[in-house]
Design an enzyme around this catalytic site. Structure first.
Site, PDB file in Angstrom:
ATOM      1  N   ASP A  10       0.991  -1.052   0.231  1.00 34.04           N
ATOM      2  CA  ASP A  10      -0.079  -0.054  -0.135  1.00 34.04           C
ATOM      3  C   ASP A  10       0.799   1.085  -0.012  1.00 34.04           C
ATOM      4  O   ASP A  10       1.973   1.114   0.030  1.00 34.04           O
ATOM      5  CB  ASP A  10      -0.995  -0.051   1.284  1.00 34.04           C
ATOM      6  CG  ASP A  10      -2.134   0.916   0.813  1.00 34.04           C
ATOM      7  OD1 ASP A  10      -2.125   1.610   0.249  1.00 34.04           O
ATOM      8  OD2 ASP A  10      -3.106   0.657   1.674  1.00 34.04           O
TER       9      ASP A  10
HETATM   10  C1  BGC Z   1      -5.261   3.241   0.248  1.00 38.50           C
HETATM   11  C2  BGC Z   1      -5.038   2.345  -0.945  1.00 38.50           C
HETATM   12  C3  BGC Z   1      -4.811   2.931  -2.296  1.00 38.50           C
HETATM   13  C4  BGC Z   1      -3.461   3.546  -2.330  1.00 38.50           C
HETATM   14  C5  BGC Z   1      -3.078   4.376  -3.646  1.00 38.50           C
HETATM   15  C6  BGC Z   1      -3.784   4.154  -0.035  1.00 38.50           C
HETATM   16  O1  BGC Z   1      -3.654   4.987   0.789  1.00 38.50           O
HETATM   17  O2  BGC Z   1      -5.072   2.450   1.529  1.00 38.50           O
HETATM   18  O3  BGC Z   1      -6.405   1.424  -0.940  1.00 38.50           O
HETATM   19  O4  BGC Z   1      -5.053   2.160  -3.315  1.00 38.50           O
HETATM   20  O5  BGC Z   1      -3.450   4.581  -1.353  1.00 38.50           O
HETATM   21  O6  BGC Z   1      -3.877   5.599  -3.803  1.00 38.50           O
END
Ligand code: BGC
Length: 754
Positions: A281
């Site tokens: 993530d």
């Molecule tokens: C979120 C994800 C997301 C990623 C990219 C993160 O903060 O938890 O779900 O895909 O950011 O934007």
């Protein structure tokens, strides 16, 4: 002759721009082998590095890294021209000309916004969710995106957790059906199918079980819970061919998911045979330091890679440390190669080498396709759940002449579309006010929003919303707005109150400690009901709210979730009876936040609730939910009868067919979602009092009966046993129920024999 025709056809097919035929596994392998053989260690690490197209904290853009082969993927860009410009650097200026994989969060639509995933799950119609993902993929791919960070498959049983909005709710069986549907919709029949995206199953795993519903907090769940409850949607995504996974942020039983070898290596790859790649993530690799998992960045890079994480999203930690770690002998180059192969295989499968660029002219025409709006309207209609309808207040007559539409969500385009828009998205939803006005062209339709609602603690994500920030209302302004809304209601014959939560009140970093209607909404609702007029409450928001007072005092309540671009029209379609609502809740509605986590599939206890002494677990109120899982009303009524099992006894490993008659007993056509629940009465472990093991949404004309059938066999009856540490199907007695929600009463006995 036939041969020539065939040859011509092949030429036409392969020559069609942007439509590569799927390569065979051997072709993929050969191409990847050839690339890996030419790559320097630095270029390999580049493929494991995902760079942010916008930089947080004013760092450099990804251009320089791309030129050196130092980034294999880019995210947080949403501009077709910029995609093409960056891609040009990768495929023309970098040494090996490996194209970029563009990723973006395309969660419930790209230009055309569908209901949030929790709303889509309320349709209990996987085909609608599949089609929504397909439309989102078509638009996003045309614009230049290759990869969506969706679907989110986290089971959520605690409504305080803001990301409950992004998933399919509390149930693994419904969640698995919606997971597979979304993967099919995003990816199509094979990775690289035209107009589709690479999907990403996230956040692996159990992110929704955060302590206290607090986003990012640690999760403690048993292996049995993981396997029986939290894993099934992920396993379904693998079975449907999902090409990528995202590891969750938080600690799972004290080991961060991003560096959890049991999750990523043993379960995902070892047991499930997942062939794709795993991305972290955002910033998660570096943040393992903040999490207290290691003291030095080089350690977290090594530990995450070894645990099975292939790509570092935006933190730059792999880029900074992996090369040195190999050179010092801490890591073997073969460990890097394994991850690189996974990433490159997906790039080859996606056809990026053949068609790296987006076609701007085509993008404009795809994004303007009017068919997409029609699909979003249908999806929104099917996602709505009718929670209350006293004295048949709904559907409303077309003859209404004087209606007030009040509340802070009645005319907000952004909040009607909901959380998780792609970067730069300009909200364009039809609001409920606009939908009602369009319906009642010659009537007087008045509007007042009432006092504003806003988060007490602002959201980090608000910084990305374009435009100036509005200052908060003063107490006096709020009071004036309250009185104005009340007066507007007083002047009308019927009031539609559109209330709930703003888009930024659910989603990431949007947990709450209360589930009440925020701000002065309930106070306004009470004042409006006290006027003695008929009131319809339309709920807009991303989580179940504890609307206990409304559930007893407002005659009609429609849960519309965040219904998307066509939301206001779809709400009007339902309110005025063009569409008979047939959605059902994919989550239990608690009476208040103190009940969380609340879900229907709880184990029995030594003192079942409901007896005289143990009416409730709580001495200050009932334990029962406000609305149970699976619940939803219709403008017609349904009856269930003739529940039959193909045989009362079943041998271990065999399957039986359950059949039931569902009849529309009212005067108009409508949809019903028939739901099958089972309970294993005794065995090696205690099992939940009920578990969903089948469902079907059917349309029935007045008086019509349909006989529905459901299979019950090893897939539905097995479970992962904590006491035996393995999957089991046991010779045992089972209860079987079929009905319209998780309290279904129509019952049959089933016995499984050795
Ligand atoms: C979120 C994800 C997301 C990623 C990219 C993160 O903060 O938890 O779900 O895909 O950011 O934007």
């Amino acid at each position: 002759m036939r041969k020539t025709m065939l040859a011509a056809l092949v030429v036409v097919l392969t020559a069609a721009p942007g439509i590569p035929a799927p390569p065979s596994d051997a072709q993929v392998r050969a191409r990847v082998d050839a690339l890996v053989a030419q790559m320097t260690l630095e270029e390999k690490v580049g493929q494991l590095t995902q760079a942010g197209g916008i930089s947080f904290g004013g760092g450099p853009g990804p251009e320089e890294a791309l030129r050196k082969g130092g980034a294999g993927s880019v995210l947080w860009v949403n501009d077709t021209k910029r995609f093409n410009a960056l891609q040009k650097i990768a495929v023309e200026e970098s040494r090996l000309k490996i194209p970029i994989l563009y990723g973006l969060d395309v969660i419930h639509g790209y230009r055309t916004i569908f209901p949030i995933p929790l709303g889509m799950a309320s349709s209990w119609d996987p085909s609608v969710h599949e089609r929504a993902a397909e439309v989102a993929a078509r638009e996003a791919r045309a614009a230049g995106i290759h990869w969506t960070f969706a679907p989110m498959l986290d089971i959520a049983r605690d409504a305080r957790w803001g990301r409950i909005a992004e998933g399919a709710g509390e149930d693994p069986y419904l969640g698995a059906a919606m997971a597979a549907a979304q993967v099919r919709g995003f990816q199509g029949p094979y990775l690289g199918a035209p107009d589709r995206l690479l999907a990403c199953a996230k956040h692996f795993a159990a992110y929704g079980a955060a302590d206290g519903g607090r986003d990012y907090d640690p999760v403690y769940v048993s292996e049995g819970q993981l396997r029986n409850v939290f894993f099934p949607p992920f396993a379904a995504a693998v079975a449907a061919g999902v090409g990528s996974f995202m590891a969750a942020y938080m600690d799972l039983n004290d080991v961060p998911a991003a560096a959890n070898a049991w999750l990523l290596r043993d379960v995902l790859r070892g047991e499930w045979g997942f062939p794709g790649f795993v991305v972290s993530d955002a910033f998660a690799v570096r943040n393992l330091l903040a999490q207290g998992f290691a003291r030095e960045a080089k350690d977290v890079a090594a530990r995450a890679l070894v645990a099975g994480l292939d790509m570092d999203m935006a933190s730059g930690t792999f880029a900074q440390h992996l090369v040195a770690l190999v050179k010092q002998g801490t890591l073997e180059e073969a460990q890097i190669d394994r991850a690189v192969r996974r990433v490159l295989s997906v790039k080859v499968q996606l056809g990026l080498f053949e068609a790296p660029y987006a076609d701007e002219v085509r993008a404009a025409s795809v994004l303007a396709d009017p068919q997409h709006g029609a699909e979003a309207r249908r999806a929104a209609q099917r996602s709505m759940v009718l929670l209350r309808n006293e004295k048949k207040l709904l559907p409303l007559p077309q003859s209404l002449t004087n209606v007030a539409v009040i509340g802070p969500l009645a005319d907000s385009k952004a909040d009607t579309e909901g959380s998780w828009m792609v970067f730069g998205h300009v909200p364009a939803a039809v609001t409920v006010l606009e939908g009602v006005k369009a319906r009642l062209k010659s009537a007087r339709v008045t509007h007042a929003p009432g006092p504003e609602i806003r988060r007490e603690v602002p959201s980090f994500f608000d910084d990305f919303v374009p435009g100036p920030k509005k200052p908060a209302q003063t107490k006096e302004q709020a009071e004036a707005a309250f009185q104005q809304a009340l007066e507007t209601a007083r002047g009308a014959d019927l009031v539609i109150a559109v209330m709930g939560e703003l888009a930024n009140m659910s989603g990431e970093a949007a947990s709450r400690s209360s589930l009440d209607l925020p701000g002065r909404q309930e106070e306004l609702l009470r004042a409006v009901v006290a006027l003695g007029k008929p009131v319809v409450l339309v709920l807009i928001g991303g989580r179940p709210l504890s609307i206990t007072w409304a559930s007893e005092n407002v005659p009609a309540i429609l849960e519309a979730w965040q219904p998307g671009t066509e939301g206001g029209r779809a709400v009007a379609d339902v309110l005025f009876g063009d569409v008979n609502p047939g959605g059902k809740l994919p989550v239990t509605f608690p009476r208040n936040a103190g009940h969380a986590p609340l879900y229907y599939a709880r184990n029995l206890t030594h003192q079942p609730e409901g007896s005289r002494q143990y009416r409730s677990r709580y001495w200050d109120g009932p334990t029962t939910p406000l609305y149970p899982f699976g619940y939803g009303l219709s403008y017609t009524t349904f009856a269930y009868s003739n529940l039959k099992l193909g045989a009362p006894q079943l041998r271990l490993g065999a399957a039986v067919t359950v059949s039931v008659d569902v009849t529309n007993t009212g005067a108009i056509a409508g949809d019903e979602v028939a739901q099958l629940y089972v309970h294993q009465k005794a065995g090696s472990d205690s099992r939940p009092a009920r578990e969903l093991k089948g469902f079907k949404r059917v349309s029935l004309k007045p008086g019509e009966t349909q006989t529905l059938t459901f299979p019950l066999g090893p897939d539905e009856l097995r479970y992962w046993s904590t006491s035996q540490k393995r999957w089991l199907q046991e010779a045992a007695a089972f209860d079987v129920w079929v009905g319209g929600d998780s309290t279904a009463a129509l019952h049959a006995d089933l016995s499984v024999v050795p």
